[in-house]
Scaffold this motif. Structure first.
Motif, PDB file in Angstrom:
ATOM      1  N   ALA B  24      -0.392  -1.224   7.228  1.00 50.02           N
ATOM      2  CA  ALA B  24       0.437  -2.074   8.080  1.00 50.02           C
ATOM      3  C   ALA B  24       0.617  -1.516   9.483  1.00 50.02           C
ATOM      4  CB  ALA B  24       1.800  -2.295   7.436  1.00 50.02           C
ATOM      5  N   VAL B  29       3.995  -1.581  12.149  1.00 48.75           N
ATOM      6  CA  VAL B  29       4.954  -1.248  11.094  1.00 48.75           C
ATOM      7  C   VAL B  29       4.759   0.217  10.718  1.00 48.75           C
ATOM      8  CG1 VAL B  29       5.662  -1.727   8.723  1.00 48.75           C
ATOM      9  CG2 VAL B  29       5.016  -3.610  10.240  1.00 48.75           C
ATOM     10  N   TRP B 127       6.219  -4.930  -0.202  1.00 49.98           N
ATOM     11  CA  TRP B 127       6.030  -5.536   1.111  1.00 49.98           C
ATOM     12  C   TRP B 127       4.810  -4.902   1.751  1.00 49.98           C
ATOM     13  CZ3 TRP B 127       7.771  -3.801   6.349  1.00 49.98           C
ATOM     14  CH2 TRP B 127       7.606  -4.824   7.301  1.00 49.98           C
ATOM     15  N   LEU B 128       3.849  -5.723   2.135  1.00 48.70           N
ATOM     16  CA  LEU B 128       2.621  -5.252   2.783  1.00 48.70           C
ATOM     17  C   LEU B 128       1.986  -4.114   2.001  1.00 48.70           C
ATOM     18  CD1 LEU B 128       3.961  -5.285   6.466  1.00 48.70           C
ATOM     19  CD2 LEU B 128       2.651  -7.097   5.322  1.00 48.70           C
ATOM     20  N   ALA B 137      12.876  -3.292   9.197  1.00 51.23           N
ATOM     21  CA  ALA B 137      12.419  -4.646   8.887  1.00 51.23           C
ATOM     22  C   ALA B 137      13.210  -5.246   7.734  1.00 51.23           C
ATOM     23  CB  ALA B 137      10.931  -4.627   8.540  1.00 51.23           C
ATOM     24  N   ARG B 139      12.826  -4.743   4.546  1.00 47.63           N
ATOM     25  CA  ARG B 139      11.874  -5.181   3.531  1.00 47.63           C
ATOM     26  C   ARG B 139      11.482  -3.979   2.662  1.00 47.63           C
ATOM     27  NH1 ARG B 139      13.115  -9.160   5.738  1.00 47.63           N
ATOM     28  NH2 ARG B 139      12.028 -11.138   6.008  1.00 47.63           N
TER      29      ARG B 139
END
Lengths: 218, 310
Positions: B24, B29, B127-128, B137, B139
């Protein structure tokens, strides 16, 4: 355009024992950035590469130390960099509406000895390139910004810049994707979301894309 | 999915982490993941999991957990005085918890972060491609936030291998957490330091400032003057030591920014990152330059230690 025969400026150096930095040059230059993006894409396909990220004029490569050594990968990069990169596809064009009422707009105009309207006119006249996505989620370094708008970063960064702020610094422009600290000059704001946590990839802009700003009324 | 543990008290800062989301970083990220990957991986292997399963990373203080179901857990990393039902329990070994058993912690005795793995692997938001918690984020992990009282911890399935309590990792083959020397290779912009600056960096003692967290450690000590024009931003890695214009070096850690334009004068090698992960504000640290070959040997020594648990 003739293929680049040699890469005299290619400079490869370790970033620890599981990554390296390959620099193609030191100038802010669209052609160098195009080559960096192509090199990163080629490297990403290798099994011994975990991740390859293009910078302005460089590629940071994370490798699997069980499959590659710094020397083996550096040799592979020298070979790849010497070959002609595939024709770069023109990046997607993003049209971004901006309300030019940033906190720093008057100050920017005064320091550049331009009218507010002229600053807006210059900022909206160019199509910018996404040189690099990074720093914080969704942040994209856009440029080159016109020399007429070039200013160093603020002496004292703000502790919190609202998400959606459109800003300039040096020969760069960008949009704050999240509320974060920041040292750039705020000239406007947009409601376009740049960080899309539930999409994959989770960002609107990708390296190589193009961006044009449009002035909208507040 | 089975609820195995109930969070009575999360401790100061407990997040779910795995080996991060390197894929990511092209979106800016942060890679994230366990700060001390050795301790995280060992905890998982001790309970029969793959090293990439999620674990709890607890900073500065441990949680208070109550077993809802029988399970096997392992605690690794720092020493926060682990106790089962009030009786001292060992770290770096598989521990069986019967329903109703309480896993709690006393005072911090050494290090900054413990890792708790549960046989079967901790269930978490992915997530990702990763279960790691990304607070910025919001997440991954547990709804993208630190654990709180009342949370439950579930496991996805049975462990990959039978979870046996009592398996251990001897002290002799763990990283030497007490030696706060971080081994580093010269960084791409080392030449931006003078010869004196280079020996100052590698010869001085630095102290972690209070401004030190999962993103990075600001280091108090001799300021480093760098020369040259402003750099074009490039991709950064955890372990990189960057020197901003004020001269105060910053050691980038797991949640660091993915790109930047300050000179990187050294990069801490992967085998030293577990030691770095266990440092606290106020701790003294020294950087010692090593070759890539030495870094490879150090990495393989730790890999071999983990291999004894496979």
């Amino acid at each position: 355009m003739p293929p680049p025969r040699s890469t005299p400026r290619l400079r490869i150096q370790p970033l620890g024992d599981t990554a390296l930095l390959a620099e193609l040059g030191t100038r802010l230059d669209t052609a160098l950035n195009t080559r960096a993006i192509a090199l990163a894409a080629a490297l990403k396909k290798r099994r011994d590469v975990r991740q390859a990220i293009a910078g302005y004029a460089s590629v940071t490569v994370h490798f699997d130390p069980d499959q590659a050594t710094y020397d083996s990968l550096a040799a592979a990069i020298r070979r790849l960099a010497a070959t002609r990169p595939p024709m770069a596809e023109p990046g997607r064009l993003h049209r971004i509406p901006v309300t030019y009422d940033g906190q720093d707009l008057d100050d920017v105009a005064a320091r550049l000895q331009l009218s507010r309207q002229k600053v807006i006119e210059i900022h909206t006249s160019a199509i910018y390139r996404v040189f690099l996505v990074g720093f914080v989620p969704g942040w994209a370094y856009l440029g080159p910004l016109a020399e007429a708008l070039e200013l160093p970063r603020r002496q004292v960064p703000r502790t919190l810049v609202p998400a959606g702020s459109v800003a300039i610094a040096g020969r760069q422009t960008g949009i704050y994707p999240l509320p974060t600290p920041g040292g750039w000059h705020l000239i406007g704001r947009t409601n376009v979301k740049l960080f899309l946590p539930d999409s994959d990839p989770p960002c609107l802009f990708r390296a190589g894309d193009r961006v044009k700003f449009f002035a909208t009324q507040a | 999915v089975t609820v195995v543990l109930h969070v009575q008290d999360p401790g100061l800062f407990t997040t779910i982490q795995d080996l991060g989301r390197l894929n990511a970083i092209s979106a800016g990220v942060q890679p994230g993941g366990a700060m001390d990957r050795f301790a995280h991986s060992a905890a998982n292997l001790l309970v029969g999991n793959d090293p990439g399963q999620a674990s709890l990373e607890c900073t500065l203080s441990g949680p208070h957990l109550v077993a809802e179901h029988a399970c096997v857990v392992a605690i690794t990393g720092a020493d926060f005085d682990p106790q089962i039902n009030g009786v001292g329990a060992p770290s770096w070994t598989g521990l069986f918890l019967a329903p109703g058993d309480r896993l709690a912690f006393g005072a911090r005795r050494a290090g900054a972060r413990i890792y708790i793995a549960v046989a079967g692997g901790i269930e978490a938001d992915r997530w990702l491609g990763s279960s790691s918690t990304n607070i910025l984020a919001a997440r991954g992990g547990k709804e993208g936030r630190p654990l709180k009282s009342g949370d439950t911890i579930s496991i996805a399935a049975g462990p990959r291998r039978p979870a046996v309590s009592g398996r251990g990792l001897p002290n002799a083959i763990r990283p030497d957490y007490d030696d706060h020397t971080l081994f580093a290779v010269a960084g791409p912009q080392i030449k931006r330091l003078t010869v004196e600056g280079r020996s100052l960096f590698f010869g001085s003692t630095y102290r972690l400032s209070n401004n030190s967290d999962r993103m990075g450690y600001r280091l108090d000590g001799p300021l480093l003057a760098t020369s040259g024009d402003e750099l074009l931003s490039f991709g950064l890695v955890s372990g990189a030591v960057q020197v901003p214009r004020n001269g105060q070096p910053i050691l980038l850690m797991a949640d660091a920014q993915t790109a930047g334009g300050y000179p990187v004068v050294a990069t801490v090698v992967s085998a030293s990152l577990p030691v770095a992960a266990q440092l606290l504000p106020g701790d003294e640290v020294r950087f010692a330059e090593v070759t890539l070959e030495r870094a490879r040997q150090m990495r393989q020594t730790l890999e071999s230690a983990l291999a004894t648990l496979r």
